[in-house]
Design an enzyme around this catalytic site. Structure first.
Site, PDB file in Angstrom:
ATOM      1  N   GLY A  22     -39.745  57.559 -64.221  1.00  0.00           N
ATOM      2  CA  GLY A  22     -38.907  57.873 -65.382  1.00  0.00           C
ATOM      3  C   GLY A  22     -39.757  57.935 -66.635  1.00  0.00           C
ATOM      4  N   ASP A  50     -39.407  62.486 -63.761  1.00  0.00           N
ATOM      5  CA  ASP A  50     -38.082  62.728 -64.320  1.00  0.00           C
ATOM      6  C   ASP A  50     -38.128  62.808 -65.849  1.00  0.00           C
ATOM      7  OD1 ASP A  50     -34.947  62.446 -63.673  1.00  0.00           O
ATOM      8  OD2 ASP A  50     -35.391  61.272 -65.470  1.00  0.00           O
ATOM      9  N   TYR A  55     -35.052  63.536 -74.014  1.00  0.00           N
ATOM     10  CA  TYR A  55     -36.177  62.600 -74.169  1.00  0.00           C
ATOM     11  C   TYR A  55     -37.229  63.089 -75.160  1.00  0.00           C
ATOM     12  CZ  TYR A  55     -34.236  60.969 -69.680  1.00  0.00           C
ATOM     13  OH  TYR A  55     -33.406  60.547 -68.677  1.00  0.00           O
ATOM     14  N   SER A 166     -25.506  64.259 -63.437  1.00  0.00           N
ATOM     15  CA  SER A 166     -25.895  62.905 -63.837  1.00  0.00           C
ATOM     16  C   SER A 166     -24.734  62.272 -64.597  1.00  0.00           C
ATOM     17  CB  SER A 166     -27.137  62.984 -64.730  1.00  0.00           C
ATOM     18  OG  SER A 166     -27.538  61.717 -65.184  1.00  0.00           O
ATOM     19  N   SER A 217     -32.391  53.246 -64.828  1.00  0.00           N
ATOM     20  CA  SER A 217     -32.274  51.844 -65.265  1.00  0.00           C
ATOM     21  C   SER A 217     -32.248  50.910 -64.065  1.00  0.00           C
ATOM     22  CB  SER A 217     -31.021  51.615 -66.121  1.00  0.00           C
ATOM     23  OG  SER A 217     -31.151  52.286 -67.327  1.00  0.00           O
ATOM     24  N   TYR A 272     -44.089  52.053 -69.075  1.00  0.00           N
ATOM     25  CA  TYR A 272     -45.167  52.639 -69.866  1.00  0.00           C
ATOM     26  C   TYR A 272     -46.384  51.709 -69.828  1.00  0.00           C
ATOM     27  CZ  TYR A 272     -43.126  56.875 -71.919  1.00  0.00           C
ATOM     28  OH  TYR A 272     -42.632  58.151 -72.113  1.00  0.00           O
ATOM     29  N   ASN A 273     -46.374  50.781 -68.858  1.00  0.00           N
ATOM     30  CA  ASN A 273     -47.451  49.803 -68.728  1.00  0.00           C
ATOM     31  C   ASN A 273     -48.292  50.154 -67.509  1.00  0.00           C
ATOM     32  OD1 ASN A 273     -48.410  47.348 -67.181  1.00  0.00           O
ATOM     33  ND2 ASN A 273     -47.893  46.358 -69.115  1.00  0.00           N
ATOM     34  N   GLN A 275     -50.529  48.688 -65.596  1.00  0.00           N
ATOM     35  CA  GLN A 275     -50.547  47.792 -64.436  1.00  0.00           C
ATOM     36  C   GLN A 275     -49.241  47.890 -63.648  1.00  0.00           C
ATOM     37  OE1 GLN A 275     -50.842  43.599 -65.338  1.00  0.00           O
ATOM     38  NE2 GLN A 275     -50.522  43.053 -63.194  1.00  0.00           N
ATOM     39  N   ARG A 276     -48.111  47.925 -64.366  1.00  0.00           N
ATOM     40  CA  ARG A 276     -46.820  47.972 -63.669  1.00  0.00           C
ATOM     41  C   ARG A 276     -46.583  49.325 -63.005  1.00  0.00           C
ATOM     42  NH1 ARG A 276     -45.214  44.232 -67.935  1.00  0.00           N
ATOM     43  NH2 ARG A 276     -44.460  45.923 -69.264  1.00  0.00           N
TER      44      ARG A 276
END
Length: 323
Positions: A22, A50, A55, A166, A217, A272-273, A275-276
């Site tokens: 996302g 996505d 956005y 959606s 989400s 937006y991290n 590592q994650r």
């Protein structure tokens, strides 16, 4: 697709990777970040990306995809790219120009999936959220069946490989499915879906119609103050998810993502991290037991983080119905 990229076959014969990235970020995050993280996501192994007109990042996301194609990392056909028709463009004559505009921004020839972003039509124009002098959102009344016919034309023109919806509820899906002269069924319904709002009835309905449920989400939400109550519980701090994370030596986020895959839901992991982002592709490396799944099912509390109260009086507000 990558071998680790498990896909689901859509009702039109195309394939969608079950794990998606996302790209939404709140306005205060610089747009350039979307370019950076989408490249990272592709490098980490994500193949389903996505985005949406709403956005305001299609240029950056498209550039990220094109740069990973240019450097030989992926081919265009390896990437499954989604964009969405915003609510101010529901009038049938506005649909194709909106998609063409999205393609122009991303500099791509086609999208793999184009969705009607929401069933709630808004007054046409350049403003994303048109309001009157009292700050009230201005609705539009559009027969979504005519919007859908324009979506079908986009598929026939090759601008979108697949088309879907959606934030639709059962009644809104049935309206499309029962439309006289329906040419293509929606391939999916992308909705807010996580252990606190697991949408089990809507999921069962979608499965019965061969429509894929796609979860946004899925990790709770980034608690954007414009839509989300700051007092709502933080999903990833839930004791049950934390206990399961400990048991499987994974993160609570991975437990929440894995839960969706095992119920047959395609899941979007937004981060937006760096590592994650890398961590989230580990979702294919472990399995939850039936007992784990039941424990997570037990967390449902019909809590939707995205509270569009300003739209609750819209005739097409999707949460007016049970599901």
């Amino acid at each position: 697709m990558d071998s680790k990229h498990q896909c689901v076959k859509l009702n039109d014969g195309h394939f969608m990777p079950v794990l998606g990235f996302g790209t939404y970020a709140p306005p205060e995050v610089p747009r350039s970040k979307a370019l950076e993280v989408t490249k990272l996501a592709i490098e980490a192994g994500f193949r389903h990306i996505d985005s949406a007109h709403l956005y305001n990042n299609e240029e950056q996301v498209g550039l990220a995809i094109r740069s990973k194609i240019a450097d030989g990392s992926v081919k265009r056909e390896d990437i499954f790219y989604t964009s969405k028709l915003w609510s101010t463009f529901h009038r049938p004559e506005l649909v194709r120009p909106a998609l063409e505009n999205s393609l122009k921004k991303a500099q791509l020839d086609y999208v793999d999936l184009y969705l009607i972003h929401s069933p709630m039509s808004l007054k046409p124009g350049e403003e994303l959220s048109p309001t009157d002098e009292n700050g009230k959102v201005i609705f539009d009344i559009v027969d979504l069946c005519t919007t859908w016919e324009a979506m079908e034309e986009c598929k026939d023109a090759g601008l979108a490989k697949s088309i879907g919806v959606s934030n639709f509820n059962r009644r809104q899906l049935e309206m499309i499915l029962n439309k006289p002269g329906l040419k293509y069924k929606p391939v999916c319904n992308q909705v807010e879906c996580h252990p606190y709002f697991n949408r089990s009835k809507l999921l069962d309905f979608c499965k019965s119609k061969d429509i894929v449920l796609v979860a946004y989400s899925a990790l709770g939400s980034q608690r954007d103050k414009r839509w989300v109550d700051p007092n709502s519980p933080v999903l990833l701090e839930d004791p049950v998810l934390c206990a399961l994370a400990k048991k499987h030596k994974r993160t609570p986020a991975l437990i929440a993502l894995r839960y969706q895959l095992q119920r047959g839901v395609v899941v979007l992991a937004k981060s937006y991290n760096e590592q994650r982002i890398r961590e989230n592709v580990q979702v294919f490396e472990f399995q939850l037991t039936a007992e784990d799944m039941r424990a997570i099912d037990g967390l449902n509390r019909n809590l939707h983080y995205f509270n569009s109260d300003s739209l609750a009086s819209h005739p097409n507000y999707p949460y007016s119905d049970e599901y």
